[in-house]
Design a protein around this motif. Structure first.
Motif, PDB file in Angstrom:
ATOM      1  N   LEU A  77       0.912  -1.207   0.052  1.00 27.28           N
ATOM      2  CA  LEU A  77      -0.160  -0.024  -0.033  1.00 27.28           C
ATOM      3  C   LEU A  77       0.849   1.239   0.014  1.00 27.28           C
ATOM      4  CD1 LEU A  77      -2.815  -1.053   2.670  1.00 27.28           C
ATOM      5  CD2 LEU A  77      -2.864  -1.069   0.209  1.00 27.28           C
ATOM      6  N   PRO A  78       0.216   2.449  -0.486  1.00 29.96           N
ATOM      7  CA  PRO A  78       1.197   3.655  -0.346  1.00 29.96           C
ATOM      8  C   PRO A  78       1.795   3.818   0.950  1.00 29.96           C
ATOM      9  CG  PRO A  78      -0.944   4.032  -1.574  1.00 29.96           C
ATOM     10  CD  PRO A  78      -1.057   2.628  -1.010  1.00 29.96           C
ATOM     11  N   THR A  79       1.179   3.768   1.844  1.00 32.12           N
ATOM     12  CA  THR A  79       1.759   3.693   3.231  1.00 32.12           C
ATOM     13  C   THR A  79       2.696   2.842   3.613  1.00 32.12           C
ATOM     14  OG1 THR A  79      -0.167   2.851   4.266  1.00 32.12           O
ATOM     15  CG2 THR A  79      -0.247   5.329   4.111  1.00 32.12           C
ATOM     16  N   GLY A  80       2.984   1.866   2.765  1.00 30.49           N
ATOM     17  CA  GLY A  80       4.179   0.867   3.245  1.00 30.49           C
ATOM     18  C   GLY A  80       3.712  -0.218   4.002  1.00 30.49           C
ATOM     19  N   PRO A  81       4.694  -1.180   4.142  1.00 28.51           N
ATOM     20  CA  PRO A  81       4.113  -2.514   5.050  1.00 28.51           C
ATOM     21  C   PRO A  81       4.076  -2.348   6.518  1.00 28.51           C
ATOM     22  CG  PRO A  81       6.376  -2.609   4.240  1.00 28.51           C
ATOM     23  CD  PRO A  81       5.771  -1.473   3.532  1.00 28.51           C
ATOM     24  N   VAL A  82       3.141  -2.780   7.099  1.00 25.91           N
ATOM     25  CA  VAL A  82       3.225  -2.947   8.489  1.00 25.91           C
ATOM     26  C   VAL A  82       4.458  -3.849   9.048  1.00 25.91           C
ATOM     27  CG1 VAL A  82       2.048  -3.553  10.682  1.00 25.91           C
ATOM     28  CG2 VAL A  82       0.909  -2.817   8.712  1.00 25.91           C
ATOM     29  N   ILE A  83       5.354  -3.185  10.191  1.00 26.58           N
ATOM     30  CA  ILE A  83       6.503  -3.635  10.715  1.00 26.58           C
ATOM     31  C   ILE A  83       6.109  -4.596  11.730  1.00 26.58           C
ATOM     32  CG2 ILE A  83       8.888  -3.606  11.248  1.00 26.58           C
ATOM     33  CD1 ILE A  83       8.365  -2.652   8.641  1.00 26.58           C
ATOM     34  N   PHE A  84       6.423  -5.928  11.767  1.00 25.35           N
ATOM     35  CA  PHE A  84       6.210  -6.616  12.962  1.00 25.35           C
ATOM     36  C   PHE A  84       7.510  -7.016  13.792  1.00 25.35           C
ATOM     37  CE2 PHE A  84       2.085  -7.302  11.094  1.00 25.35           C
ATOM     38  CZ  PHE A  84       1.311  -8.061  12.287  1.00 25.35           C
ATOM     39  N   SER A  85       7.400  -7.297  15.158  1.00 21.34           N
ATOM     40  CA  SER A  85       8.485  -7.761  15.776  1.00 21.34           C
ATOM     41  C   SER A  85       8.996  -9.244  15.285  1.00 21.34           C
ATOM     42  CB  SER A  85       8.341  -8.024  17.353  1.00 21.34           C
ATOM     43  OG  SER A  85       9.424  -8.391  17.996  1.00 21.34           O
ATOM     44  N   GLY A  86      10.388  -9.433  15.380  1.00 16.79           N
ATOM     45  CA  GLY A  86      10.867 -10.696  14.998  1.00 16.79           C
ATOM     46  C   GLY A  86      11.360 -11.421  16.167  1.00 16.79           C
ATOM     47  N   GLU A  87      11.475 -12.776  16.323  1.00 12.57           N
ATOM     48  CA  GLU A  87      11.931 -13.560  17.151  1.00 12.57           C
ATOM     49  C   GLU A  87      12.647 -14.717  16.563  1.00 12.57           C
ATOM     50  OE1 GLU A  87       9.229 -16.768  18.710  1.00 12.57           O
ATOM     51  OE2 GLU A  87       7.660 -14.969  18.690  1.00 12.57           O
ATOM     52  N   ALA A  88      13.691 -15.264  17.444  1.00 12.00           N
ATOM     53  CA  ALA A  88      14.577 -16.392  17.148  1.00 12.00           C
ATOM     54  C   ALA A  88      13.701 -17.865  16.729  1.00 12.00           C
ATOM     55  CB  ALA A  88      15.556 -16.423  18.154  1.00 12.00           C
ATOM     56  N   ASN A  89      12.875 -18.053  17.517  1.00 11.12           N
ATOM     57  CA  ASN A  89      12.115 -19.115  17.473  1.00 11.12           C
ATOM     58  C   ASN A  89      10.752 -19.218  16.373  1.00 11.12           C
ATOM     59  OD1 ASN A  89      11.582 -21.831  17.884  1.00 11.12           O
ATOM     60  ND2 ASN A  89       9.895 -21.226  19.332  1.00 11.12           N
ATOM     61  N   CYS A  90      10.582 -20.019  15.668  1.00  7.97           N
ATOM     62  CA  CYS A  90       9.275 -20.363  14.914  1.00  7.97           C
ATOM     63  C   CYS A  90       8.087 -20.736  15.657  1.00  7.97           C
ATOM     64  CB  CYS A  90       9.417 -20.975  13.429  1.00  7.97           C
ATOM     65  SG  CYS A  90       8.264 -21.184  12.392  1.00  7.97           S
ATOM     66  N   VAL A 219      13.883  -1.816  15.446  1.00  9.40           N
ATOM     67  CA  VAL A 219      12.749  -1.038  16.026  1.00  9.40           C
ATOM     68  C   VAL A 219      12.298  -2.067  17.122  1.00  9.40           C
ATOM     69  CG1 VAL A 219      10.495   0.020  15.865  1.00  9.40           C
ATOM     70  CG2 VAL A 219      12.209  -0.210  13.990  1.00  9.40           C
ATOM     71  N   PHE A 220      11.923  -3.366  16.919  1.00 11.49           N
ATOM     72  CA  PHE A 220      11.423  -4.271  18.105  1.00 11.49           C
ATOM     73  C   PHE A 220      12.435  -5.580  17.955  1.00 11.49           C
ATOM     74  CE2 PHE A 220       7.617  -2.676  15.214  1.00 11.49           C
ATOM     75  CZ  PHE A 220       7.313  -1.928  16.251  1.00 11.49           C
ATOM     76  N   ALA A 221      12.131  -6.123  19.260  1.00 13.74           N
ATOM     77  CA  ALA A 221      13.107  -7.451  19.320  1.00 13.74           C
ATOM     78  C   ALA A 221      12.064  -8.120  20.604  1.00 13.74           C
ATOM     79  CB  ALA A 221      14.232  -7.116  19.840  1.00 13.74           C
TER      80      ALA A 221
END
Length: 264
Positions: A77-90, A219-221
């Motif tokens: 979208l024009p406003t860009g993707p939403v950024i989610f926190s990442g984690e080491a485990n699936c 940004v997130f972790a």
């Protein structure tokens, strides 16, 4: 470490109990979006175990914008993707990796997801496909499922749905696609639903990117399974949750001055 067992194992069981509580929690944000303009930047957190290590809300906004620019142009979208926190485990899908910080769930291992037009994955194939396709941009994903910590100080390739940030228009678009994905697959765990939403979007006839994962913790972790002392040594800085120490070490400089290299 033993595999965690969900309280319910089928959609019907979860519907009869409170198994859909996490999905309802995820969509609880939706009605509040009508109060915001498309360009308003929203930070969503789903728990009390979240610490904001930021000198100001302006810094958080600037770092988010910087991360979106660093991701580069994507079909979104024009406003860009939403950024989610990442984690080491699936999580919560099953996977074969056993070394810390990995912990396998037992979520729908034999269920066949038919994403988009031509991507079919069983539940027990989702983690390996995600790591291979959406892991670190350099594809340096390590050997045998191990986290590639010798390449980056912090590597969080898997999605964590507990914290995310984006413009209101982007979050509306994400929720709209997530609702469609929920109807299609009936996922009853929020993290599985958001993972499926990203995979479904990537396999549509006209693929698009509703979300991205902050794989380097800019940004997130999510630090589940991360040894904080080891992380501090690897980053050559103070421990996580030592906000003033990070200020002194210059960890927030790159947001105020994008020309500065990121300490992360």
């Amino acid at each position: 470490r033993t595999a965690a067992t969900l309280q319910c194992t089928t959609k019907e069981e979860c519907m009869a109990s409170r198994g859909l509580a996490k999905v309802r929690k995820f969509f609880a944000v939706m009605p509040h979006l009508r109060h915001f303009q498309d360009d308003d930047l929203l930070l969503v957190m789903d728990g009390f175990d979240v610490l904001l290590e930021t000198p100001s809300m302006e810094h958080l906004r600037d770092t988010f914008d910087y991360l979106q620019r660093r991701i580069g142009p994507v079909m979104s979208l024009p406003t860009g993707p939403v950024i989610f926190s990442g984690e080491a485990n699936c999580w919560p899908f099953p996977h074969p990796w056993t070394e810390p910080p990995f912990l396998s769930g037992d979520y729908r291992p034999a269920y066949l997801y038919e994403y988009g037009d031509d991507l079919q994955l069983r539940g027990d194939e989702v983690c390996e496909y995600w790591k291979r396709t959406f892991g670190h941009p350099s594809r340096a994903t390590g050997i045998g499922g191990r986290n590639r910590t010798e390449v980056l100080p912090l590597f969080l390739p898997f999605l964590n749905s507990g914290v995310f940030m984006g413009r209101a228009a982007s979050i509306r678009g994400l929720f709209s696609l997530a609702a469609e994905t929920l109807k299609r697959f009936g996922d009853f765990a929020d993290q599985a639903l958001v993972t499926s939403t990203a995979l479904h979007a990537s396999a549509l006839p006209r693929p698009w990117v509703p979300l991205q994962v902050d794989v380097t913790g800019e940004v997130f972790a999510s630090l589940h399974g991360i040894h904080l002392e080891t992380l501090a040594k690897r980053m050559r800085g103070p421990k996580v949750c030592n906000f003033m120490g990070k200020v002194d070490w210059g960890f927030f400089g790159s947001a105020a001055n994008p020309s500065m290299p990121s300490r992360w």
